[in-house]
Scaffold this motif. Structure first.
Motif, mmCIF file in Angstrom:
data_model
loop_
_atom_site.group_PDB
_atom_site.id
_atom_site.type_symbol
_atom_site.label_atom_id
_atom_site.label_comp_id
_atom_site.label_asym_id
_atom_site.label_seq_id
_atom_site.Cartn_x
_atom_site.Cartn_y
_atom_site.Cartn_z
ATOM 1 N N ALA A 142 0.864 -1.186 0.000
ATOM 2 C CA ALA A 142 0.000 0.000 0.000
ATOM 3 C C ALA A 142 0.892 1.224 0.000
ATOM 4 C CB ALA A 142 -0.925 0.003 1.214
ATOM 5 N N GLN A 143 0.609 2.178 -0.894
ATOM 6 C CA GLN A 143 1.470 3.340 -1.079
ATOM 7 C C GLN A 143 0.683 4.636 -0.937
ATOM 8 O OE1 GLN A 143 4.158 3.188 -4.531
ATOM 9 N NE2 GLN A 143 3.241 1.226 -5.056
ATOM 10 N N PRO A 144 0.989 5.453 0.076
ATOM 11 C CA PRO A 144 0.348 6.768 0.147
ATOM 12 C C PRO A 144 0.940 7.706 -0.887
ATOM 13 C CG PRO A 144 1.972 6.555 1.875
ATOM 14 C CD PRO A 144 1.926 5.221 1.169
ATOM 15 N N TYR A 145 0.176 8.709 -1.263
ATOM 16 C CA TYR A 145 0.684 9.718 -2.189
ATOM 17 C C TYR A 145 0.008 11.055 -1.904
ATOM 18 C CZ TYR A 145 -3.600 8.983 -4.966
ATOM 19 O OH TYR A 145 -4.904 8.884 -5.383
ATOM 20 N N ALA A 146 0.621 12.131 -2.358
ATOM 21 C CA ALA A 146 0.097 13.492 -2.149
ATOM 22 C C ALA A 146 -0.283 13.711 -0.691
ATOM 23 C CB ALA A 146 -1.089 13.755 -3.074
ATOM 24 N N VAL A 147 0.660 13.395 0.197
ATOM 25 C CA VAL A 147 0.419 13.480 1.634
ATOM 26 C C VAL A 147 0.701 14.907 2.127
ATOM 27 C CG1 VAL A 147 1.128 12.552 3.884
ATOM 28 C CG2 VAL A 147 1.016 11.042 1.884
ATOM 29 N N GLY A 148 0.086 15.280 3.223
ATOM 30 C CA GLY A 148 0.390 16.549 3.870
ATOM 31 C C GLY A 148 -0.255 17.757 3.230
ATOM 32 N N GLY A 149 -1.482 17.587 2.765
ATOM 33 C CA GLY A 149 -2.228 18.730 2.231
ATOM 34 C C GLY A 149 -1.872 19.131 0.827
ATOM 35 N N THR A 150 -1.255 18.211 0.050
ATOM 36 C CA THR A 150 -0.816 18.553 -1.295
ATOM 37 C C THR A 150 -1.723 18.012 -2.399
ATOM 38 O OG1 THR A 150 0.636 16.604 -1.414
ATOM 39 C CG2 THR A 150 1.590 18.634 -0.532
ATOM 40 N N HIS A 151 -2.691 17.183 -2.057
ATOM 41 C CA HIS A 151 -3.505 16.579 -3.109
ATOM 42 C C HIS A 151 -4.381 17.630 -3.787
ATOM 43 C CE1 HIS A 151 -6.153 13.906 -5.320
ATOM 44 N NE2 HIS A 151 -5.318 12.921 -5.048
ATOM 45 N N ARG A 152 -4.423 17.569 -5.105
ATOM 46 C CA ARG A 152 -5.120 18.595 -5.887
ATOM 47 C C ARG A 152 -6.630 18.581 -5.736
ATOM 48 N NH1 ARG A 152 -1.246 17.718 -11.197
ATOM 49 N NH2 ARG A 152 0.198 19.434 -10.753
ATOM 50 N N HIS A 153 -7.177 17.528 -5.159
ATOM 51 C CA HIS A 153 -8.631 17.473 -4.990
ATOM 52 C C HIS A 153 -9.114 18.192 -3.734
ATOM 53 C CE1 HIS A 153 -9.199 13.727 -7.798
ATOM 54 N NE2 HIS A 153 -8.921 14.845 -8.442
ATOM 55 N N ILE A 154 -8.206 18.622 -2.885
ATOM 56 C CA ILE A 154 -8.610 19.268 -1.627
ATOM 57 C C ILE A 154 -9.472 20.510 -1.869
ATOM 58 C CG2 ILE A 154 -7.734 20.549 0.375
ATOM 59 C CD1 ILE A 154 -5.449 18.478 0.510
ATOM 60 N N PRO A 155 -9.057 21.477 -2.698
ATOM 61 C CA PRO A 155 -9.901 22.671 -2.858
ATOM 62 C C PRO A 155 -11.250 22.369 -3.499
ATOM 63 C CG PRO A 155 -8.113 22.675 -4.465
ATOM 64 C CD PRO A 155 -7.810 21.571 -3.489
ATOM 65 N N GLU A 156 -11.317 21.332 -4.297
ATOM 66 C CA GLU A 156 -12.588 20.976 -4.936
ATOM 67 C C GLU A 156 -13.581 20.437 -3.914
ATOM 68 O OE1 GLU A 156 -14.097 18.049 -8.572
ATOM 69 O OE2 GLU A 156 -11.948 18.452 -8.321
ATOM 70 N N ILE A 157 -13.107 19.622 -2.970
ATOM 71 C CA ILE A 157 -13.973 19.111 -1.914
ATOM 72 C C ILE A 157 -14.475 20.265 -1.044
ATOM 73 C CG2 ILE A 157 -14.075 17.666 0.156
ATOM 74 C CD1 ILE A 157 -11.886 15.905 -1.226
ATOM 75 N N ILE A 158 -13.565 21.149 -0.667
ATOM 76 C CA ILE A 158 -13.953 22.309 0.150
ATOM 77 C C ILE A 158 -14.977 23.160 -0.591
ATOM 78 C CG2 ILE A 158 -13.090 24.455 1.155
ATOM 79 C CD1 ILE A 158 -10.465 22.941 1.762
ATOM 80 N N GLN A 159 -14.763 23.364 -1.882
ATOM 81 C CA GLN A 159 -15.704 24.122 -2.706
ATOM 82 C C GLN A 159 -17.093 23.489 -2.655
ATOM 83 O OE1 GLN A 159 -14.465 25.486 -6.768
ATOM 84 N NE2 GLN A 159 -15.991 24.014 -7.464
ATOM 85 N N ASN A 160 -17.168 22.172 -2.756
ATOM 86 C CA ASN A 160 -18.456 21.482 -2.729
ATOM 87 C C ASN A 160 -19.170 21.656 -1.392
ATOM 88 O OD1 ASN A 160 -18.050 20.623 -5.322
ATOM 89 N ND2 ASN A 160 -17.481 18.540 -4.778
ATOM 90 N N LEU A 161 -18.413 21.550 -0.298
ATOM 91 C CA LEU A 161 -19.036 21.696 1.019
ATOM 92 C C LEU A 161 -19.531 23.121 1.237
ATOM 93 C CD1 LEU A 161 -16.666 19.481 3.202
ATOM 94 C CD2 LEU A 161 -18.837 18.866 2.115
ATOM 95 N N GLU A 162 -18.850 24.082 0.657
ATOM 96 C CA GLU A 162 -19.325 25.466 0.750
ATOM 97 C C GLU A 162 -20.594 25.658 -0.062
ATOM 98 O OE1 GLU A 162 -15.954 27.875 -0.264
ATOM 99 O OE2 GLU A 162 -14.987 27.584 1.686
ATOM 100 N N VAL A 163 -20.687 25.009 -1.214
ATOM 101 C CA VAL A 163 -21.939 25.044 -1.976
ATOM 102 C C VAL A 163 -23.071 24.455 -1.146
ATOM 103 C CG1 VAL A 163 -23.152 24.113 -4.001
ATOM 104 C CG2 VAL A 163 -20.821 24.981 -4.240
ATOM 105 N N ALA A 164 -22.754 23.413 -0.368
ATOM 106 C CA ALA A 164 -23.768 22.750 0.461
ATOM 107 C C ALA A 164 -24.164 23.565 1.673
ATOM 108 C CB ALA A 164 -23.262 21.380 0.904
ATOM 109 N N GLY A 165 -23.465 24.678 1.938
ATOM 110 C CA GLY A 165 -23.901 25.556 3.011
ATOM 111 C C GLY A 165 -22.891 25.818 4.105
ATOM 112 N N VAL A 166 -21.699 25.176 4.036
ATOM 113 C CA VAL A 166 -20.673 25.446 5.039
ATOM 114 C C VAL A 166 -20.107 26.851 4.810
ATOM 115 C CG1 VAL A 166 -18.409 24.743 5.914
ATOM 116 C CG2 VAL A 166 -20.098 23.009 5.267
ATOM 117 N N GLU A 167 -19.890 27.590 5.880
ATOM 118 C CA GLU A 167 -19.375 28.951 5.761
ATOM 119 C C GLU A 167 -18.028 28.965 5.043
ATOM 120 O OE1 GLU A 167 -18.045 32.725 8.619
ATOM 121 O OE2 GLU A 167 -19.019 30.938 9.486
ATOM 122 N N ALA A 168 -17.890 29.850 4.090
ATOM 123 C CA ALA A 168 -16.662 29.930 3.303
ATOM 124 C C ALA A 168 -15.465 30.198 4.198
ATOM 125 C CB ALA A 168 -16.785 31.026 2.248
#
Length: 369
Positions: free
Chosen positions: A212-238
């Motif tokens: 098993a191999q981890p990758y993009a560890v420590g807040g570097t994965h490119r999908h992070i801002p997209e997930i945050i964007q989605n949760l903000e659309v769902a109503g989480v405070e920006a």
């Protein structure tokens, strides 16, 4: 009515999975199959499992050729899809044709140019309508607004596969204010097809099997801002969501199993029945199997998602529970990264944009063992 669809990047994993679904779609005629370095080859050299298309010749990726179609699917890496999309839009602006464009890459997902520069770099492309029909909007308990947006668009950005798994896991609790997204943790077991077809030593069978191999560890994965964007659309405070995302490649070809944890809010923490309160939010968003969301199954209590049950399908299975000792909600979601994570989302969104029943051509049964 039949619509013609061209696929650019037809020889990659995402392109192949899209073609597998489209080949069984009753309202779609598959047109040009294009690629870069593999142009001139038979499609069967790259996707021998697509028997009905195996003798089709892969064409060069030509803007004029693609523009002849009703729909163009871009199954290309980020940067390449944005460049081709811009060329298509410039060309079709002077013609009578305005094909529906569907980008399976990252170029048109993010609404923040700053986030794009921080995680991708290079030229920023304007965001398109987000291709997740089940995305909740602030104040909603079901995804009516997102489906309405997809039904009226000609430009669709398909979500990232890890994004899909984490968003579908977390959004009901986030939208209902039952979890604290300022301390959100997601660990994902990811199949190797998620890394694409690039020939890298760490992707070879000798390195992958039994490891098993981890990758993009420590807040570097490119999908992070997209997930945050989605949760903000769902109503989480920006600006309030903090996400630790750790994907781990595991020895399987396809699939994602996401485990998402977050502290629960006060109404859950001090309730006599915290599991019931948590589950009610996911039940309201997704319903019983086949009800509110045809492709998201909230499993019976005590049954946990596995990747094997959704392999080859457009399904997502979800479960939520309360960890009393830690005071956190534990949510799991299983998807096929090439299915619900990419191709099925593209076909769902295509159907909505064309006015077709949403699940037309989408495989709704998994394959196991």
């Amino acid at each position: 009515m039949t619509w013609t669809v061209a696929v650019a990047g037809a020889t990659g994993y995402a392109g192949g999975e899209i073609l597998r679904l489209l080949s069984g779609h009753p309202e779609i005629e598959i047109g040009a199959l294009t690629a870069g370095s593999s142009a001139g080859a038979l499609l069967g050299e790259h996707h021998p499992h697509l028997l009905s298309l195996a003798q089709r010749r892969v064409e060069p990726t030509d803007v004029e050729r693609l523009a002849e179609h009703d729909v163009v699917v871009l199954a290309l890496p980020h940067g390449a899809s944005g460049e081709l999309a811009a060329a298509l839009e410039a060309y079709t602006a002077s013609t009578a044709r305005t094909p529906l464009l569907i980008d399976c890459g990252a170029d048109h997902r993010l609404t923040s140019a700053e986030a794009w520069q921080a995680f991708y770099g290079g030229d920023y492309a304007e965001p398109w309508t987000y291709g997740m029909p089940e995305l909740l909007h602030s104040g909603e308990t079901t995804a009516r607004a997102q489906r309405a947006a997809l039904a009226s668009t000609r430009r669709i950005a398909v979500p990232g596969c890890n994004v899909t798994a984490v968003t579908l896991a977390a959004q009901p609790g986030a939208a209902a204010g039952l979890i604290d997204t300022s301390q959100l943790t997601a660990v994902l077991a990811v199949g190797y097809s998620g890394a694409g077809k690039t020939l890298n030593p760490h992707l070879a069978a000798a390195a992958a099997l039994g490891s098993a191999q981890p990758y993009a560890v420590g807040g570097t994965h490119r999908h992070i801002p997209e997930i945050i964007q989605n949760l903000e659309v769902a109503g989480v405070e920006a600006g309030t969501t903090r996400l630790s995302l750790t994907p781990v490649l595991v020895p399987m070809s396809r699939g994602i199993l996401a485990t998402v944890t977050a502290p629960v809010a006060e109404p859950v923490l001090h309730s006599e029945h915290p599991d019931e309160i948590l589950r009610s939010a996911w039940q309201e968003a997704y319903g019983a199997p086949g009800e509110a969301e045809p492709l998201i199954h909230l499993l019976p209590e005590g049954v946990w998602p596995t990747t094997g049950t959704v392999t080859g399908s457009g399904l997502a299975t979800v479960q939520v529970a309360y960890d009393r000792g830690a005071g956190v909600a534990v949510v799991m979601c299983a998807i096929d990264n090439l299915g619900k994570g990419t191709a099925s989302a593209a076909v769902q969104s295509l159907n909505l944009a064309l006015g077709l029943p949403e699940t037309t051509g989408v495989i709704t049964e998994g394959v196991t063992p």
